[in-house]
Each structure stands twice: as structure tokens, then as C-alpha cells.
Design a protein around this motif. Structure first.
Motif, PDB file in Angstrom:
ATOM      1  N   PRO A   8       0.824  -1.231   0.054  1.00 33.08           N
ATOM      2  CA  PRO A   8       0.048   0.187  -0.011  1.00 33.08           C
ATOM      3  C   PRO A   8       0.911   1.331  -0.194  1.00 33.08           C
ATOM      4  O   PRO A   8       1.861   1.200   0.597  1.00 33.08           O
ATOM      5  CB  PRO A   8      -0.861  -0.040   1.260  1.00 33.08           C
ATOM      6  CG  PRO A   8      -0.551  -1.534   1.856  1.00 33.08           C
ATOM      7  CD  PRO A   8       0.563  -1.922   1.253  1.00 33.08           C
ATOM      8  N   ASP A   9       0.323   2.452  -0.572  1.00 35.12           N
ATOM      9  CA  ASP A   9       1.223   3.499  -0.532  1.00 35.12           C
ATOM     10  C   ASP A   9       1.530   4.130   0.685  1.00 35.12           C
ATOM     11  O   ASP A   9       2.589   4.748   0.851  1.00 35.12           O
ATOM     12  CB  ASP A   9       0.444   4.885  -1.355  1.00 35.12           C
ATOM     13  CG  ASP A   9       0.331   4.454  -2.775  1.00 35.12           C
ATOM     14  OD1 ASP A   9       1.074   3.632  -3.454  1.00 35.12           O
ATOM     15  OD2 ASP A   9      -0.864   4.822  -3.405  1.00 35.12           O
ATOM     16  N   ASP A  10       0.679   3.943   1.544  1.00 36.18           N
ATOM     17  CA  ASP A  10       0.858   4.347   3.087  1.00 36.18           C
ATOM     18  C   ASP A  10       1.672   3.462   3.930  1.00 36.18           C
ATOM     19  O   ASP A  10       1.889   3.748   5.246  1.00 36.18           O
ATOM     20  CB  ASP A  10      -0.478   4.836   3.894  1.00 36.18           C
ATOM     21  CG  ASP A  10      -1.251   3.762   3.848  1.00 36.18           C
ATOM     22  OD1 ASP A  10      -1.117   2.812   3.172  1.00 36.18           O
ATOM     23  OD2 ASP A  10      -2.331   3.998   4.870  1.00 36.18           O
ATOM     24  N   TYR A  11       2.202   2.367   3.178  1.00 36.81           N
ATOM     25  CA  TYR A  11       2.845   1.305   4.082  1.00 36.81           C
ATOM     26  C   TYR A  11       4.096   1.976   4.947  1.00 36.81           C
ATOM     27  O   TYR A  11       4.905   2.608   4.323  1.00 36.81           O
ATOM     28  CB  TYR A  11       3.293   0.036   3.222  1.00 36.81           C
ATOM     29  CG  TYR A  11       4.117  -1.131   4.089  1.00 36.81           C
ATOM     30  CD1 TYR A  11       3.509  -1.787   4.977  1.00 36.81           C
ATOM     31  CD2 TYR A  11       5.423  -0.967   4.250  1.00 36.81           C
ATOM     32  CE1 TYR A  11       4.275  -2.636   5.737  1.00 36.81           C
ATOM     33  CE2 TYR A  11       6.149  -1.997   4.714  1.00 36.81           C
ATOM     34  CZ  TYR A  11       5.570  -2.677   5.569  1.00 36.81           C
ATOM     35  OH  TYR A  11       6.267  -3.515   6.231  1.00 36.81           O
ATOM     36  N   ARG A  12       4.087   1.617   6.190  1.00 42.56           N
ATOM     37  CA  ARG A  12       5.695   1.803   6.982  1.00 42.56           C
ATOM     38  C   ARG A  12       5.954   0.615   7.735  1.00 42.56           C
ATOM     39  O   ARG A  12       4.896   0.092   8.451  1.00 42.56           O
ATOM     40  CB  ARG A  12       5.369   3.099   7.790  1.00 42.56           C
ATOM     41  CG  ARG A  12       5.032   4.430   7.125  1.00 42.56           C
ATOM     42  CD  ARG A  12       6.458   4.769   6.633  1.00 42.56           C
ATOM     43  NE  ARG A  12       6.433   6.131   6.048  1.00 42.56           N
ATOM     44  CZ  ARG A  12       6.204   6.257   4.744  1.00 42.56           C
ATOM     45  NH1 ARG A  12       6.178   5.212   3.653  1.00 42.56           N
ATOM     46  NH2 ARG A  12       5.993   7.411   4.117  1.00 42.56           N
ATOM     47  N   ARG A  23       7.074  -7.582   2.924  1.00 36.95           N
ATOM     48  CA  ARG A  23       6.729  -6.122   2.619  1.00 36.95           C
ATOM     49  C   ARG A  23       7.738  -5.146   2.967  1.00 36.95           C
ATOM     50  O   ARG A  23       7.809  -4.363   2.305  1.00 36.95           O
ATOM     51  CB  ARG A  23       5.634  -6.101   3.372  1.00 36.95           C
ATOM     52  CG  ARG A  23       4.178  -6.855   2.911  1.00 36.95           C
ATOM     53  CD  ARG A  23       3.012  -6.830   3.909  1.00 36.95           C
ATOM     54  NE  ARG A  23       2.325  -5.401   3.783  1.00 36.95           N
ATOM     55  CZ  ARG A  23       1.213  -4.972   4.484  1.00 36.95           C
ATOM     56  NH1 ARG A  23       0.725  -5.831   5.209  1.00 36.95           N
ATOM     57  NH2 ARG A  23       0.917  -3.721   4.294  1.00 36.95           N
ATOM     58  N   GLN A  24       8.596  -5.707   4.026  1.00 38.71           N
ATOM     59  CA  GLN A  24       9.676  -4.478   4.362  1.00 38.71           C
ATOM     60  C   GLN A  24      10.617  -4.637   3.417  1.00 38.71           C
ATOM     61  O   GLN A  24      11.102  -3.550   3.039  1.00 38.71           O
ATOM     62  CB  GLN A  24      10.346  -5.098   5.577  1.00 38.71           C
ATOM     63  CG  GLN A  24       9.050  -4.895   7.036  1.00 38.71           C
ATOM     64  CD  GLN A  24       9.877  -5.412   8.256  1.00 38.71           C
ATOM     65  OE1 GLN A  24      10.622  -5.944   8.336  1.00 38.71           O
ATOM     66  NE2 GLN A  24       9.158  -5.000   9.290  1.00 38.71           N
ATOM     67  N   THR A  25      11.097  -5.754   2.849  1.00 37.02           N
ATOM     68  CA  THR A  25      12.218  -5.723   2.057  1.00 37.02           C
ATOM     69  C   THR A  25      11.729  -4.995   0.568  1.00 37.02           C
ATOM     70  O   THR A  25      12.336  -4.443   0.189  1.00 37.02           O
ATOM     71  CB  THR A  25      12.623  -7.205   1.596  1.00 37.02           C
ATOM     72  OG1 THR A  25      11.701  -7.803   1.147  1.00 37.02           O
ATOM     73  CG2 THR A  25      13.261  -7.852   2.541  1.00 37.02           C
ATOM     74  N   GLU A  26      10.404  -5.241   0.268  1.00 34.00           N
ATOM     75  CA  GLU A  26       9.942  -4.594  -1.010  1.00 34.00           C
ATOM     76  C   GLU A  26       9.970  -3.234  -0.637  1.00 34.00           C
ATOM     77  O   GLU A  26      10.145  -2.192  -1.596  1.00 34.00           O
ATOM     78  CB  GLU A  26       8.670  -5.050  -1.395  1.00 34.00           C
ATOM     79  CG  GLU A  26       7.820  -4.454  -2.623  1.00 34.00           C
ATOM     80  CD  GLU A  26       8.948  -4.738  -3.822  1.00 34.00           C
ATOM     81  OE1 GLU A  26       8.469  -3.860  -4.775  1.00 34.00           O
ATOM     82  OE2 GLU A  26       9.645  -5.628  -3.928  1.00 34.00           O
ATOM     83  N   ARG A  29      13.437  -1.768  -0.751  1.00 39.04           N
ATOM     84  CA  ARG A  29      13.751  -1.857  -2.191  1.00 39.04           C
ATOM     85  C   ARG A  29      13.443  -0.607  -3.029  1.00 39.04           C
ATOM     86  O   ARG A  29      14.082   0.163  -3.766  1.00 39.04           O
ATOM     87  CB  ARG A  29      13.291  -2.961  -2.903  1.00 39.04           C
ATOM     88  CG  ARG A  29      13.826  -3.326  -4.545  1.00 39.04           C
ATOM     89  CD  ARG A  29      13.236  -4.501  -5.112  1.00 39.04           C
ATOM     90  NE  ARG A  29      12.974  -5.417  -4.607  1.00 39.04           N
ATOM     91  CZ  ARG A  29      14.016  -6.638  -4.272  1.00 39.04           C
ATOM     92  NH1 ARG A  29      15.285  -6.271  -4.912  1.00 39.04           N
ATOM     93  NH2 ARG A  29      13.987  -7.620  -3.549  1.00 39.04           N
ATOM     94  N   ARG A  30      12.103  -0.386  -2.724  1.00 37.39           N
ATOM     95  CA  ARG A  30      11.477   0.584  -3.719  1.00 37.39           C
ATOM     96  C   ARG A  30      12.101   2.232  -3.306  1.00 37.39           C
ATOM     97  O   ARG A  30      12.115   3.006  -3.992  1.00 37.39           O
ATOM     98  CB  ARG A  30      10.000   0.703  -3.291  1.00 37.39           C
ATOM     99  CG  ARG A  30       9.402  -0.289  -4.178  1.00 37.39           C
ATOM    100  CD  ARG A  30       7.873  -0.211  -3.831  1.00 37.39           C
ATOM    101  NE  ARG A  30       7.270  -1.490  -4.451  1.00 37.39           N
ATOM    102  CZ  ARG A  30       6.001  -1.750  -4.461  1.00 37.39           C
ATOM    103  NH1 ARG A  30       5.060  -0.762  -4.023  1.00 37.39           N
ATOM    104  NH2 ARG A  30       5.343  -2.773  -5.045  1.00 37.39           N
ATOM    105  N   LYS A  31      12.344   2.327  -1.855  1.00 27.78           N
ATOM    106  CA  LYS A  31      12.729   3.385  -1.385  1.00 27.78           C
ATOM    107  C   LYS A  31      14.232   3.501  -2.111  1.00 27.78           C
ATOM    108  O   LYS A  31      14.678   4.777  -2.476  1.00 27.78           O
ATOM    109  CB  LYS A  31      13.035   3.294   0.371  1.00 27.78           C
ATOM    110  CG  LYS A  31      13.470   4.762   0.888  1.00 27.78           C
ATOM    111  CD  LYS A  31      13.205   4.455   2.354  1.00 27.78           C
ATOM    112  CE  LYS A  31      13.661   5.757   2.953  1.00 27.78           C
ATOM    113  NZ  LYS A  31      12.616   6.340   3.913  1.00 27.78           N
ATOM    114  N   LEU A  32      15.023   2.437  -2.043  1.00 32.53           N
ATOM    115  CA  LEU A  32      16.296   2.639  -2.525  1.00 32.53           C
ATOM    116  C   LEU A  32      16.368   2.801  -4.145  1.00 32.53           C
ATOM    117  O   LEU A  32      17.238   3.843  -4.617  1.00 32.53           O
ATOM    118  CB  LEU A  32      17.112   1.265  -2.313  1.00 32.53           C
ATOM    119  CG  LEU A  32      17.694   0.975  -0.955  1.00 32.53           C
ATOM    120  CD1 LEU A  32      17.883  -0.334  -0.740  1.00 32.53           C
ATOM    121  CD2 LEU A  32      18.741   1.861  -0.590  1.00 32.53           C
TER     122      LEU A  32
END
Length: 140
Positions: A8-12, A23-26, A29-32
């Protein structure tokens, strides 16, 4: 190739979920990848600016000022080039399942630290010890 993880867009990432789950690794990955894309865009803009900005400036002081600005810009881009290499290294660690774990202790790096500095390779405690040792040895 593995299926894309829904995020989700608001996932933390949260402490109450399993550490470095899909979910955390994804998320990281997206942040990087977004960070890397921003840095590469800025580099392209700098190159374009340097190519377009070549002009003959008769005043010596103005020319010196412009050269100083260019040197600073190039130094900044060099630092960002090194940062891109660290981002690539973090992405490799994600692919290898090693991301999020301290290189020194093997313990998980806190999610708050990874969120603030996704290229971190050491836990906060290990990083502080490293910096203290570095300071002691540098003073000798």
C-alpha cells in the motif's frame, strides 16, 4: 522471477511484524530505487548544465566564481556517485537476503535507522563503536 509484492502507498515497516519480511524488503527496495533514480536525474541535469553553461566570461573574478561553482558541483556529484554505489550494494544485499542485518554483529538493524538511512550496514551501536575507534586512531 518472483511475483511483485503488494505494498500500500501508506505502508511503513512496523516493529510488530517479522523482521525483513517480503513487505519490508519491498518497501526498502522501492525506497532505494527511488533514491537512486533521483540521484541519476540530478547527475543528468548537472551534465546538461555543464555542457550548456560553457561560455566566455571576460571578467576574471566572475570566471573564477563560476569555476568555483562548477568545482563544487562536480564534488557534489562525485559524492553522489559514491552514494549510488552504496545504494547498489544495499540492493544486492536485499537480493541476497542479507539486508537489514549488521555487518559486524549480525543483529538486525533497527527499522527506524534503516528508514532514515537505507544504506546502513551497521546497527547504531556498532556504528558508534566504529566511529569512536576511528577517532582514537585518527588522533594518533
Amino acid at each position: 522471477m518472483k511475483a511483485e509484492t503488494f505494498l500500500p502507498d501508506d505502508y511503513r515497516p512496523a516493529e510488530d511484524e517479522p523482521f525483513m519480511n517480503e513487505r519490508q524488503t519491498e518497501y526498502f527496495r522501492r525506497k532505494l530505487l527511488a533514491w537512486k533514480a533521483d540521484l541519476l536525474d540530478e547527475s543528468r541535469d548537472t551534465i546538461q548544465g555543464l555542457q550548456d553553461g560553457t561560455r566566455n566570461i571576460p571578467d576574471v573574478a566572475d570566471r573564477a566564481s563560476e569555476e568555483t561553482d562548477r568545482a563544487l558541483e562536480l564534488r557534489t556529484r562525485d559524492r553522489q556517485r559514491k552514494l549510488v554505489a552504496k545504494i547498489d550494494s544495499a540492493l544486492r544485499r536485499i537480493d541476497e537476503g542479507e539486508y537489514g542485518y549488521c555487518d559486524v554483529t549480525g543483529e538486525p538493524i533497527s527499522l527506524r535507522r534503516l528508514d532514515a538511512r537505507p544504506i546502513a550496514t551497521m546497527s547504531l551501536e556498532a556504528q558508534e563503536r566504529h566511529e569512536r575507534r576511528e577517532k582514537v586512531h585518527r588522533d594518533d
